[in-house]
Motif scaffolding. Structure first.
Motif, short mmCIF file in Angstrom:
data_model
loop_
_atom_site.label_atom_id
_atom_site.label_comp_id
_atom_site.label_asym_id
_atom_site.label_seq_id
_atom_site.Cartn_x
_atom_site.Cartn_y
_atom_site.Cartn_z
N SER A 57 3.91 -2.09 15.51
CA SER A 57 3.55 -0.68 15.38
C SER A 57 3.53 -0.29 13.90
O SER A 57 4.08 -1.00 13.04
CB SER A 57 4.56 0.18 16.12
OG SER A 57 5.82 0.15 15.45
N ALA A 58 2.91 0.84 13.58
CA ALA A 58 2.85 1.29 12.19
C ALA A 58 4.24 1.46 11.61
O ALA A 58 4.51 1.06 10.46
CB ALA A 58 2.07 2.60 12.12
N ALA A 59 5.15 2.02 12.39
CA ALA A 59 6.53 2.22 11.91
C ALA A 59 7.23 0.88 11.67
O ALA A 59 7.97 0.70 10.69
CB ALA A 59 7.32 3.05 12.91
N GLN A 60 6.99 -0.09 12.55
CA GLN A 60 7.59 -1.41 12.38
C GLN A 60 7.03 -2.10 11.13
O GLN A 60 7.76 -2.77 10.40
CB GLN A 60 7.32 -2.27 13.62
CG GLN A 60 8.11 -1.87 14.85
CD GLN A 60 7.67 -2.64 16.08
OE1 GLN A 60 6.47 -2.89 16.29
NE2 GLN A 60 8.62 -3.02 16.92
N GLN A 61 5.73 -1.94 10.88
CA GLN A 61 5.13 -2.54 9.70
C GLN A 61 5.73 -1.96 8.42
O GLN A 61 6.02 -2.69 7.47
CB GLN A 61 3.62 -2.35 9.72
CG GLN A 61 2.92 -3.15 10.80
CD GLN A 61 1.41 -3.01 10.73
OE1 GLN A 61 0.82 -3.05 9.67
NE2 GLN A 61 0.78 -2.85 11.89
#
Length: 560
Positions: free
Chosen positions: A223-227
């Protein structure tokens, strides 16, 4: 004569007197004073004990006694007996795209294919993905046998995808191949290959980017947050090893979003110079405009600058571009189906004032890049730096041509200490044969002695990013943590000063940023790395294990 930096009469670079930058337009108080028993302004001197920072710039250098007479500073950082150098610059990294999506298991420590398979089988399943993923698989573990997915028996319950250490190939199990619909009949716009087995079916080995993408596009991204979280953690870990700047040769559109989001959370722990990759299969005019338009994108500590081009693959896979075929009859062509178009693109980028960094491993590829750079006008070369990446084998006449061309060399010492064996029974050496491997291989010192600017880097995740290990290996010509291992290419050993220069002034020149980073002269950005020992006098093995006490970007402490 007047000093080029401070304008003081009678001051020549190399002296140890205090240097002062004129205070026009600046606040009266110093932002910070840095003190240490040794502060190396460059890898070749001078050495002082104090420097002052105002508005992110070095404004004074001198002795501790000089510092006692300087105006007051908001902060004073006294590192005692430590040694301070210009901030270290990794001239070749893939930290953004690789770091933001790093999942799976690191296979670089596996000693055989059974260990690789077991590491993959033991990998916990992600809650949002059924894939087994691995990276940094050493191709030498296959011995003389062609790489294939045969060792992945018993993994067909889940799709499995393993990146090889060279970054240009991967192995997929039968489940992954079926899920992606890979048939082996695919047609590519650049040289890529789905390797077939003796039965005419894909054997799992995928060569070069378009073939790899057949599988990659089916792997669920983080996910964007994980990246953002993954990249932030990676950059902080890199800063802890002494790095203050990265040259990133892997930019894509999602990387821009990740960088922007990371800066919303706070300051980056290092400077990032990000270069998009030119797609040789795209319409040339459209692709030129695309990479040109990206040059306007930037943040507080990152910016898009330069373009990466990939002219060949790797020797281990038989996808390099050699002047004569390798011992298996491979490595005979460019990844660009029309190599002449490569020359057109590079010269047009130079005309637009855009820097280039071209992956060229084989001698034919290196010669093509060097001759293209040599064909540039003096004005074109002055607008932006043009460099050659990797440079793994070349004959004497090409070393000479390289030096005449004005090209910059960007090389990675650990490629030749981790993946090439002293007895030359590794895959790289076997494919090249004795002359092209033992005599013409990895000519770090020959290029340096010929007057070429040689920037150093890691190529992470192909090899470890810690610059202390890279600098040590460049001197030792063997893995710094393997005293029982013989040397590879001992004639190509660099001195400690040359290796540090490769991570400071030479790396800054390769980026085109030599006017503000790479040294601690007055007027430069106050980017520093502080070690508990002196990299210029400490034994290489000891330096590799030394502590990084602090790093600073523009006088602001990052890691400490």
């Amino acid at each position: 004569m007047e000093c080029d930096r401070c304008g003081a009469p009678g001051c020549e670079f190399g002296c140890r007197r205090a240097h002062t930058l004129p205070r026009t337009g600046m606040s009266a108080e110093l932002d910070a004073i840095f003190l240490a028993d040794k502060i190396h302004i460059t890898a070749h001197g001078p050495t002082v004990n104090a420097l002052a920072v105002r508005d992110g710039k070095v404004v004074r250098i001198g002795s501790r006694e000089d510092a006692a007479q300087w105006e007051s500073a908001a902060q004073t950082h006294d590192f005692g007996a430590a040694t301070m150098t210009p901030g270290l610059i990794d001239a070749h990294s893939h930290a953004v795209s690789a770091g933001a999506n790093r999942r799976g298991v690191d296979l670089s420590r596996c000693r055989n294919l059974d260990e690789v398979r077991q590491a993959l089988v033991d990998q916990p399943q992600d809650v949002d993905s059924e894939w087994r993923l691995g990276w940094s698989l050493d191709p030498n573990l296959f011995g003389s046998a062609p790489p294939s997915n045969g060792f992945l028996h018993g993994t067909d319950d889940r799709p499995t995808y393993v990146k090889m250490a060279d970054g240009h190939s991967a192995i997929a199990n039968s489940t992954a191949l079926a899920l992606a619909g890979v048939s082996g009949q695919e047609v590519f716009t650049s040289y890529s290959c789905v390797v077939l087995g003796s039965d005419g079916e894909p054997n799992g080995l995928l060569l070069e980017d378009e073939a790899l993408e057949l599988i990659r596009k089916h792997i669920p991204p983080l996910s964007a947050a994980q990246q953002v979280a993954c990249l932030g953690a990676l950059l902080l870990a890199m800063a802890s090893t002494g790095l203050t700047t990265l040259s990133l040769l892997d930019l894509n559109l999602s990387s821009l979003d990740t960088l922007a989001a990371l800066e919303v959370e706070g300051e980056l722990p290092m400077r990032l110079r990000c270069s998009p990759v030119f797609d040789p299969g795209a319409d040339t005019s459209t692709e030129l405009d695309r990479v040109t338009d990206l040059q306007t994108r930037s943040g507080r500590l990152w910016r898009v600058e330069g373009v990466k081009l990939v002219l060949d693959g790797t020797i281990d896979n038989g996808t390099a571009w050699l002047e004569h075929p390798d011992t298996c009859g491979d490595s005979t062509q460019s990844l660009w189906l029309d190599p002449e178009q490569f020359r057109v693109v590079v010269l047009e980028l130079a005309n637009r004032g855009i820097a280039t960094a071209t992956h060229a491993i084989g001698d034919a590829a290196i010669r093509e890049v060097v001759s293209t750079i040599a064909a540039m006008t003096k004005a074109q070369r002055a607008r932006a730096p043009h460099r050659v990446e990797h440079i793994e084998t070349m004959p004497d006449d090409l070393v000479e041509a390289f030096a005449r061309s004005g090209a910059i060399a960007s090389m990675q010492p650990t490629h030749s200490t981790l993946y090439v064996w002293p007895d030359h029974q590794d895959e790289w050496s076997r494919r090249l044969g004795p002359t092209r491997s033992r005599v013409n291989g990895f000519r770090f010192r020959d290029l340096q002695d010929a007057g070429v600017t040689v920037a150093l880097g890691s190529d992470w995740p192909v090899a470890p990013y810690d610059p202390r290990g890279v600098i040590a290996d460049a001197q030792l010509r063997r893995p710094h943590d393997r005293a029982d291992t013989g040397q590879t290419f001992p004639r190509q050993a660099l001195t400690a000063a040359m290796a540090l220069e490769g991570y400071t002034t030479s790396a800054a020149t390769a980026l085109g940023w030599q006017d503000h980073i790479g040294s601690l002269e007055v007027g430069m950005d106050a980017d520093v790395t502080v070690f508990d020992c002196d990299p210029l006098s400490e034994a290489a093995e000891s330096f590799a294990a030394s502590a990084v006490i602090a790093t600073s970007i523009g006088g602001r402490l990052i890691w400490h």
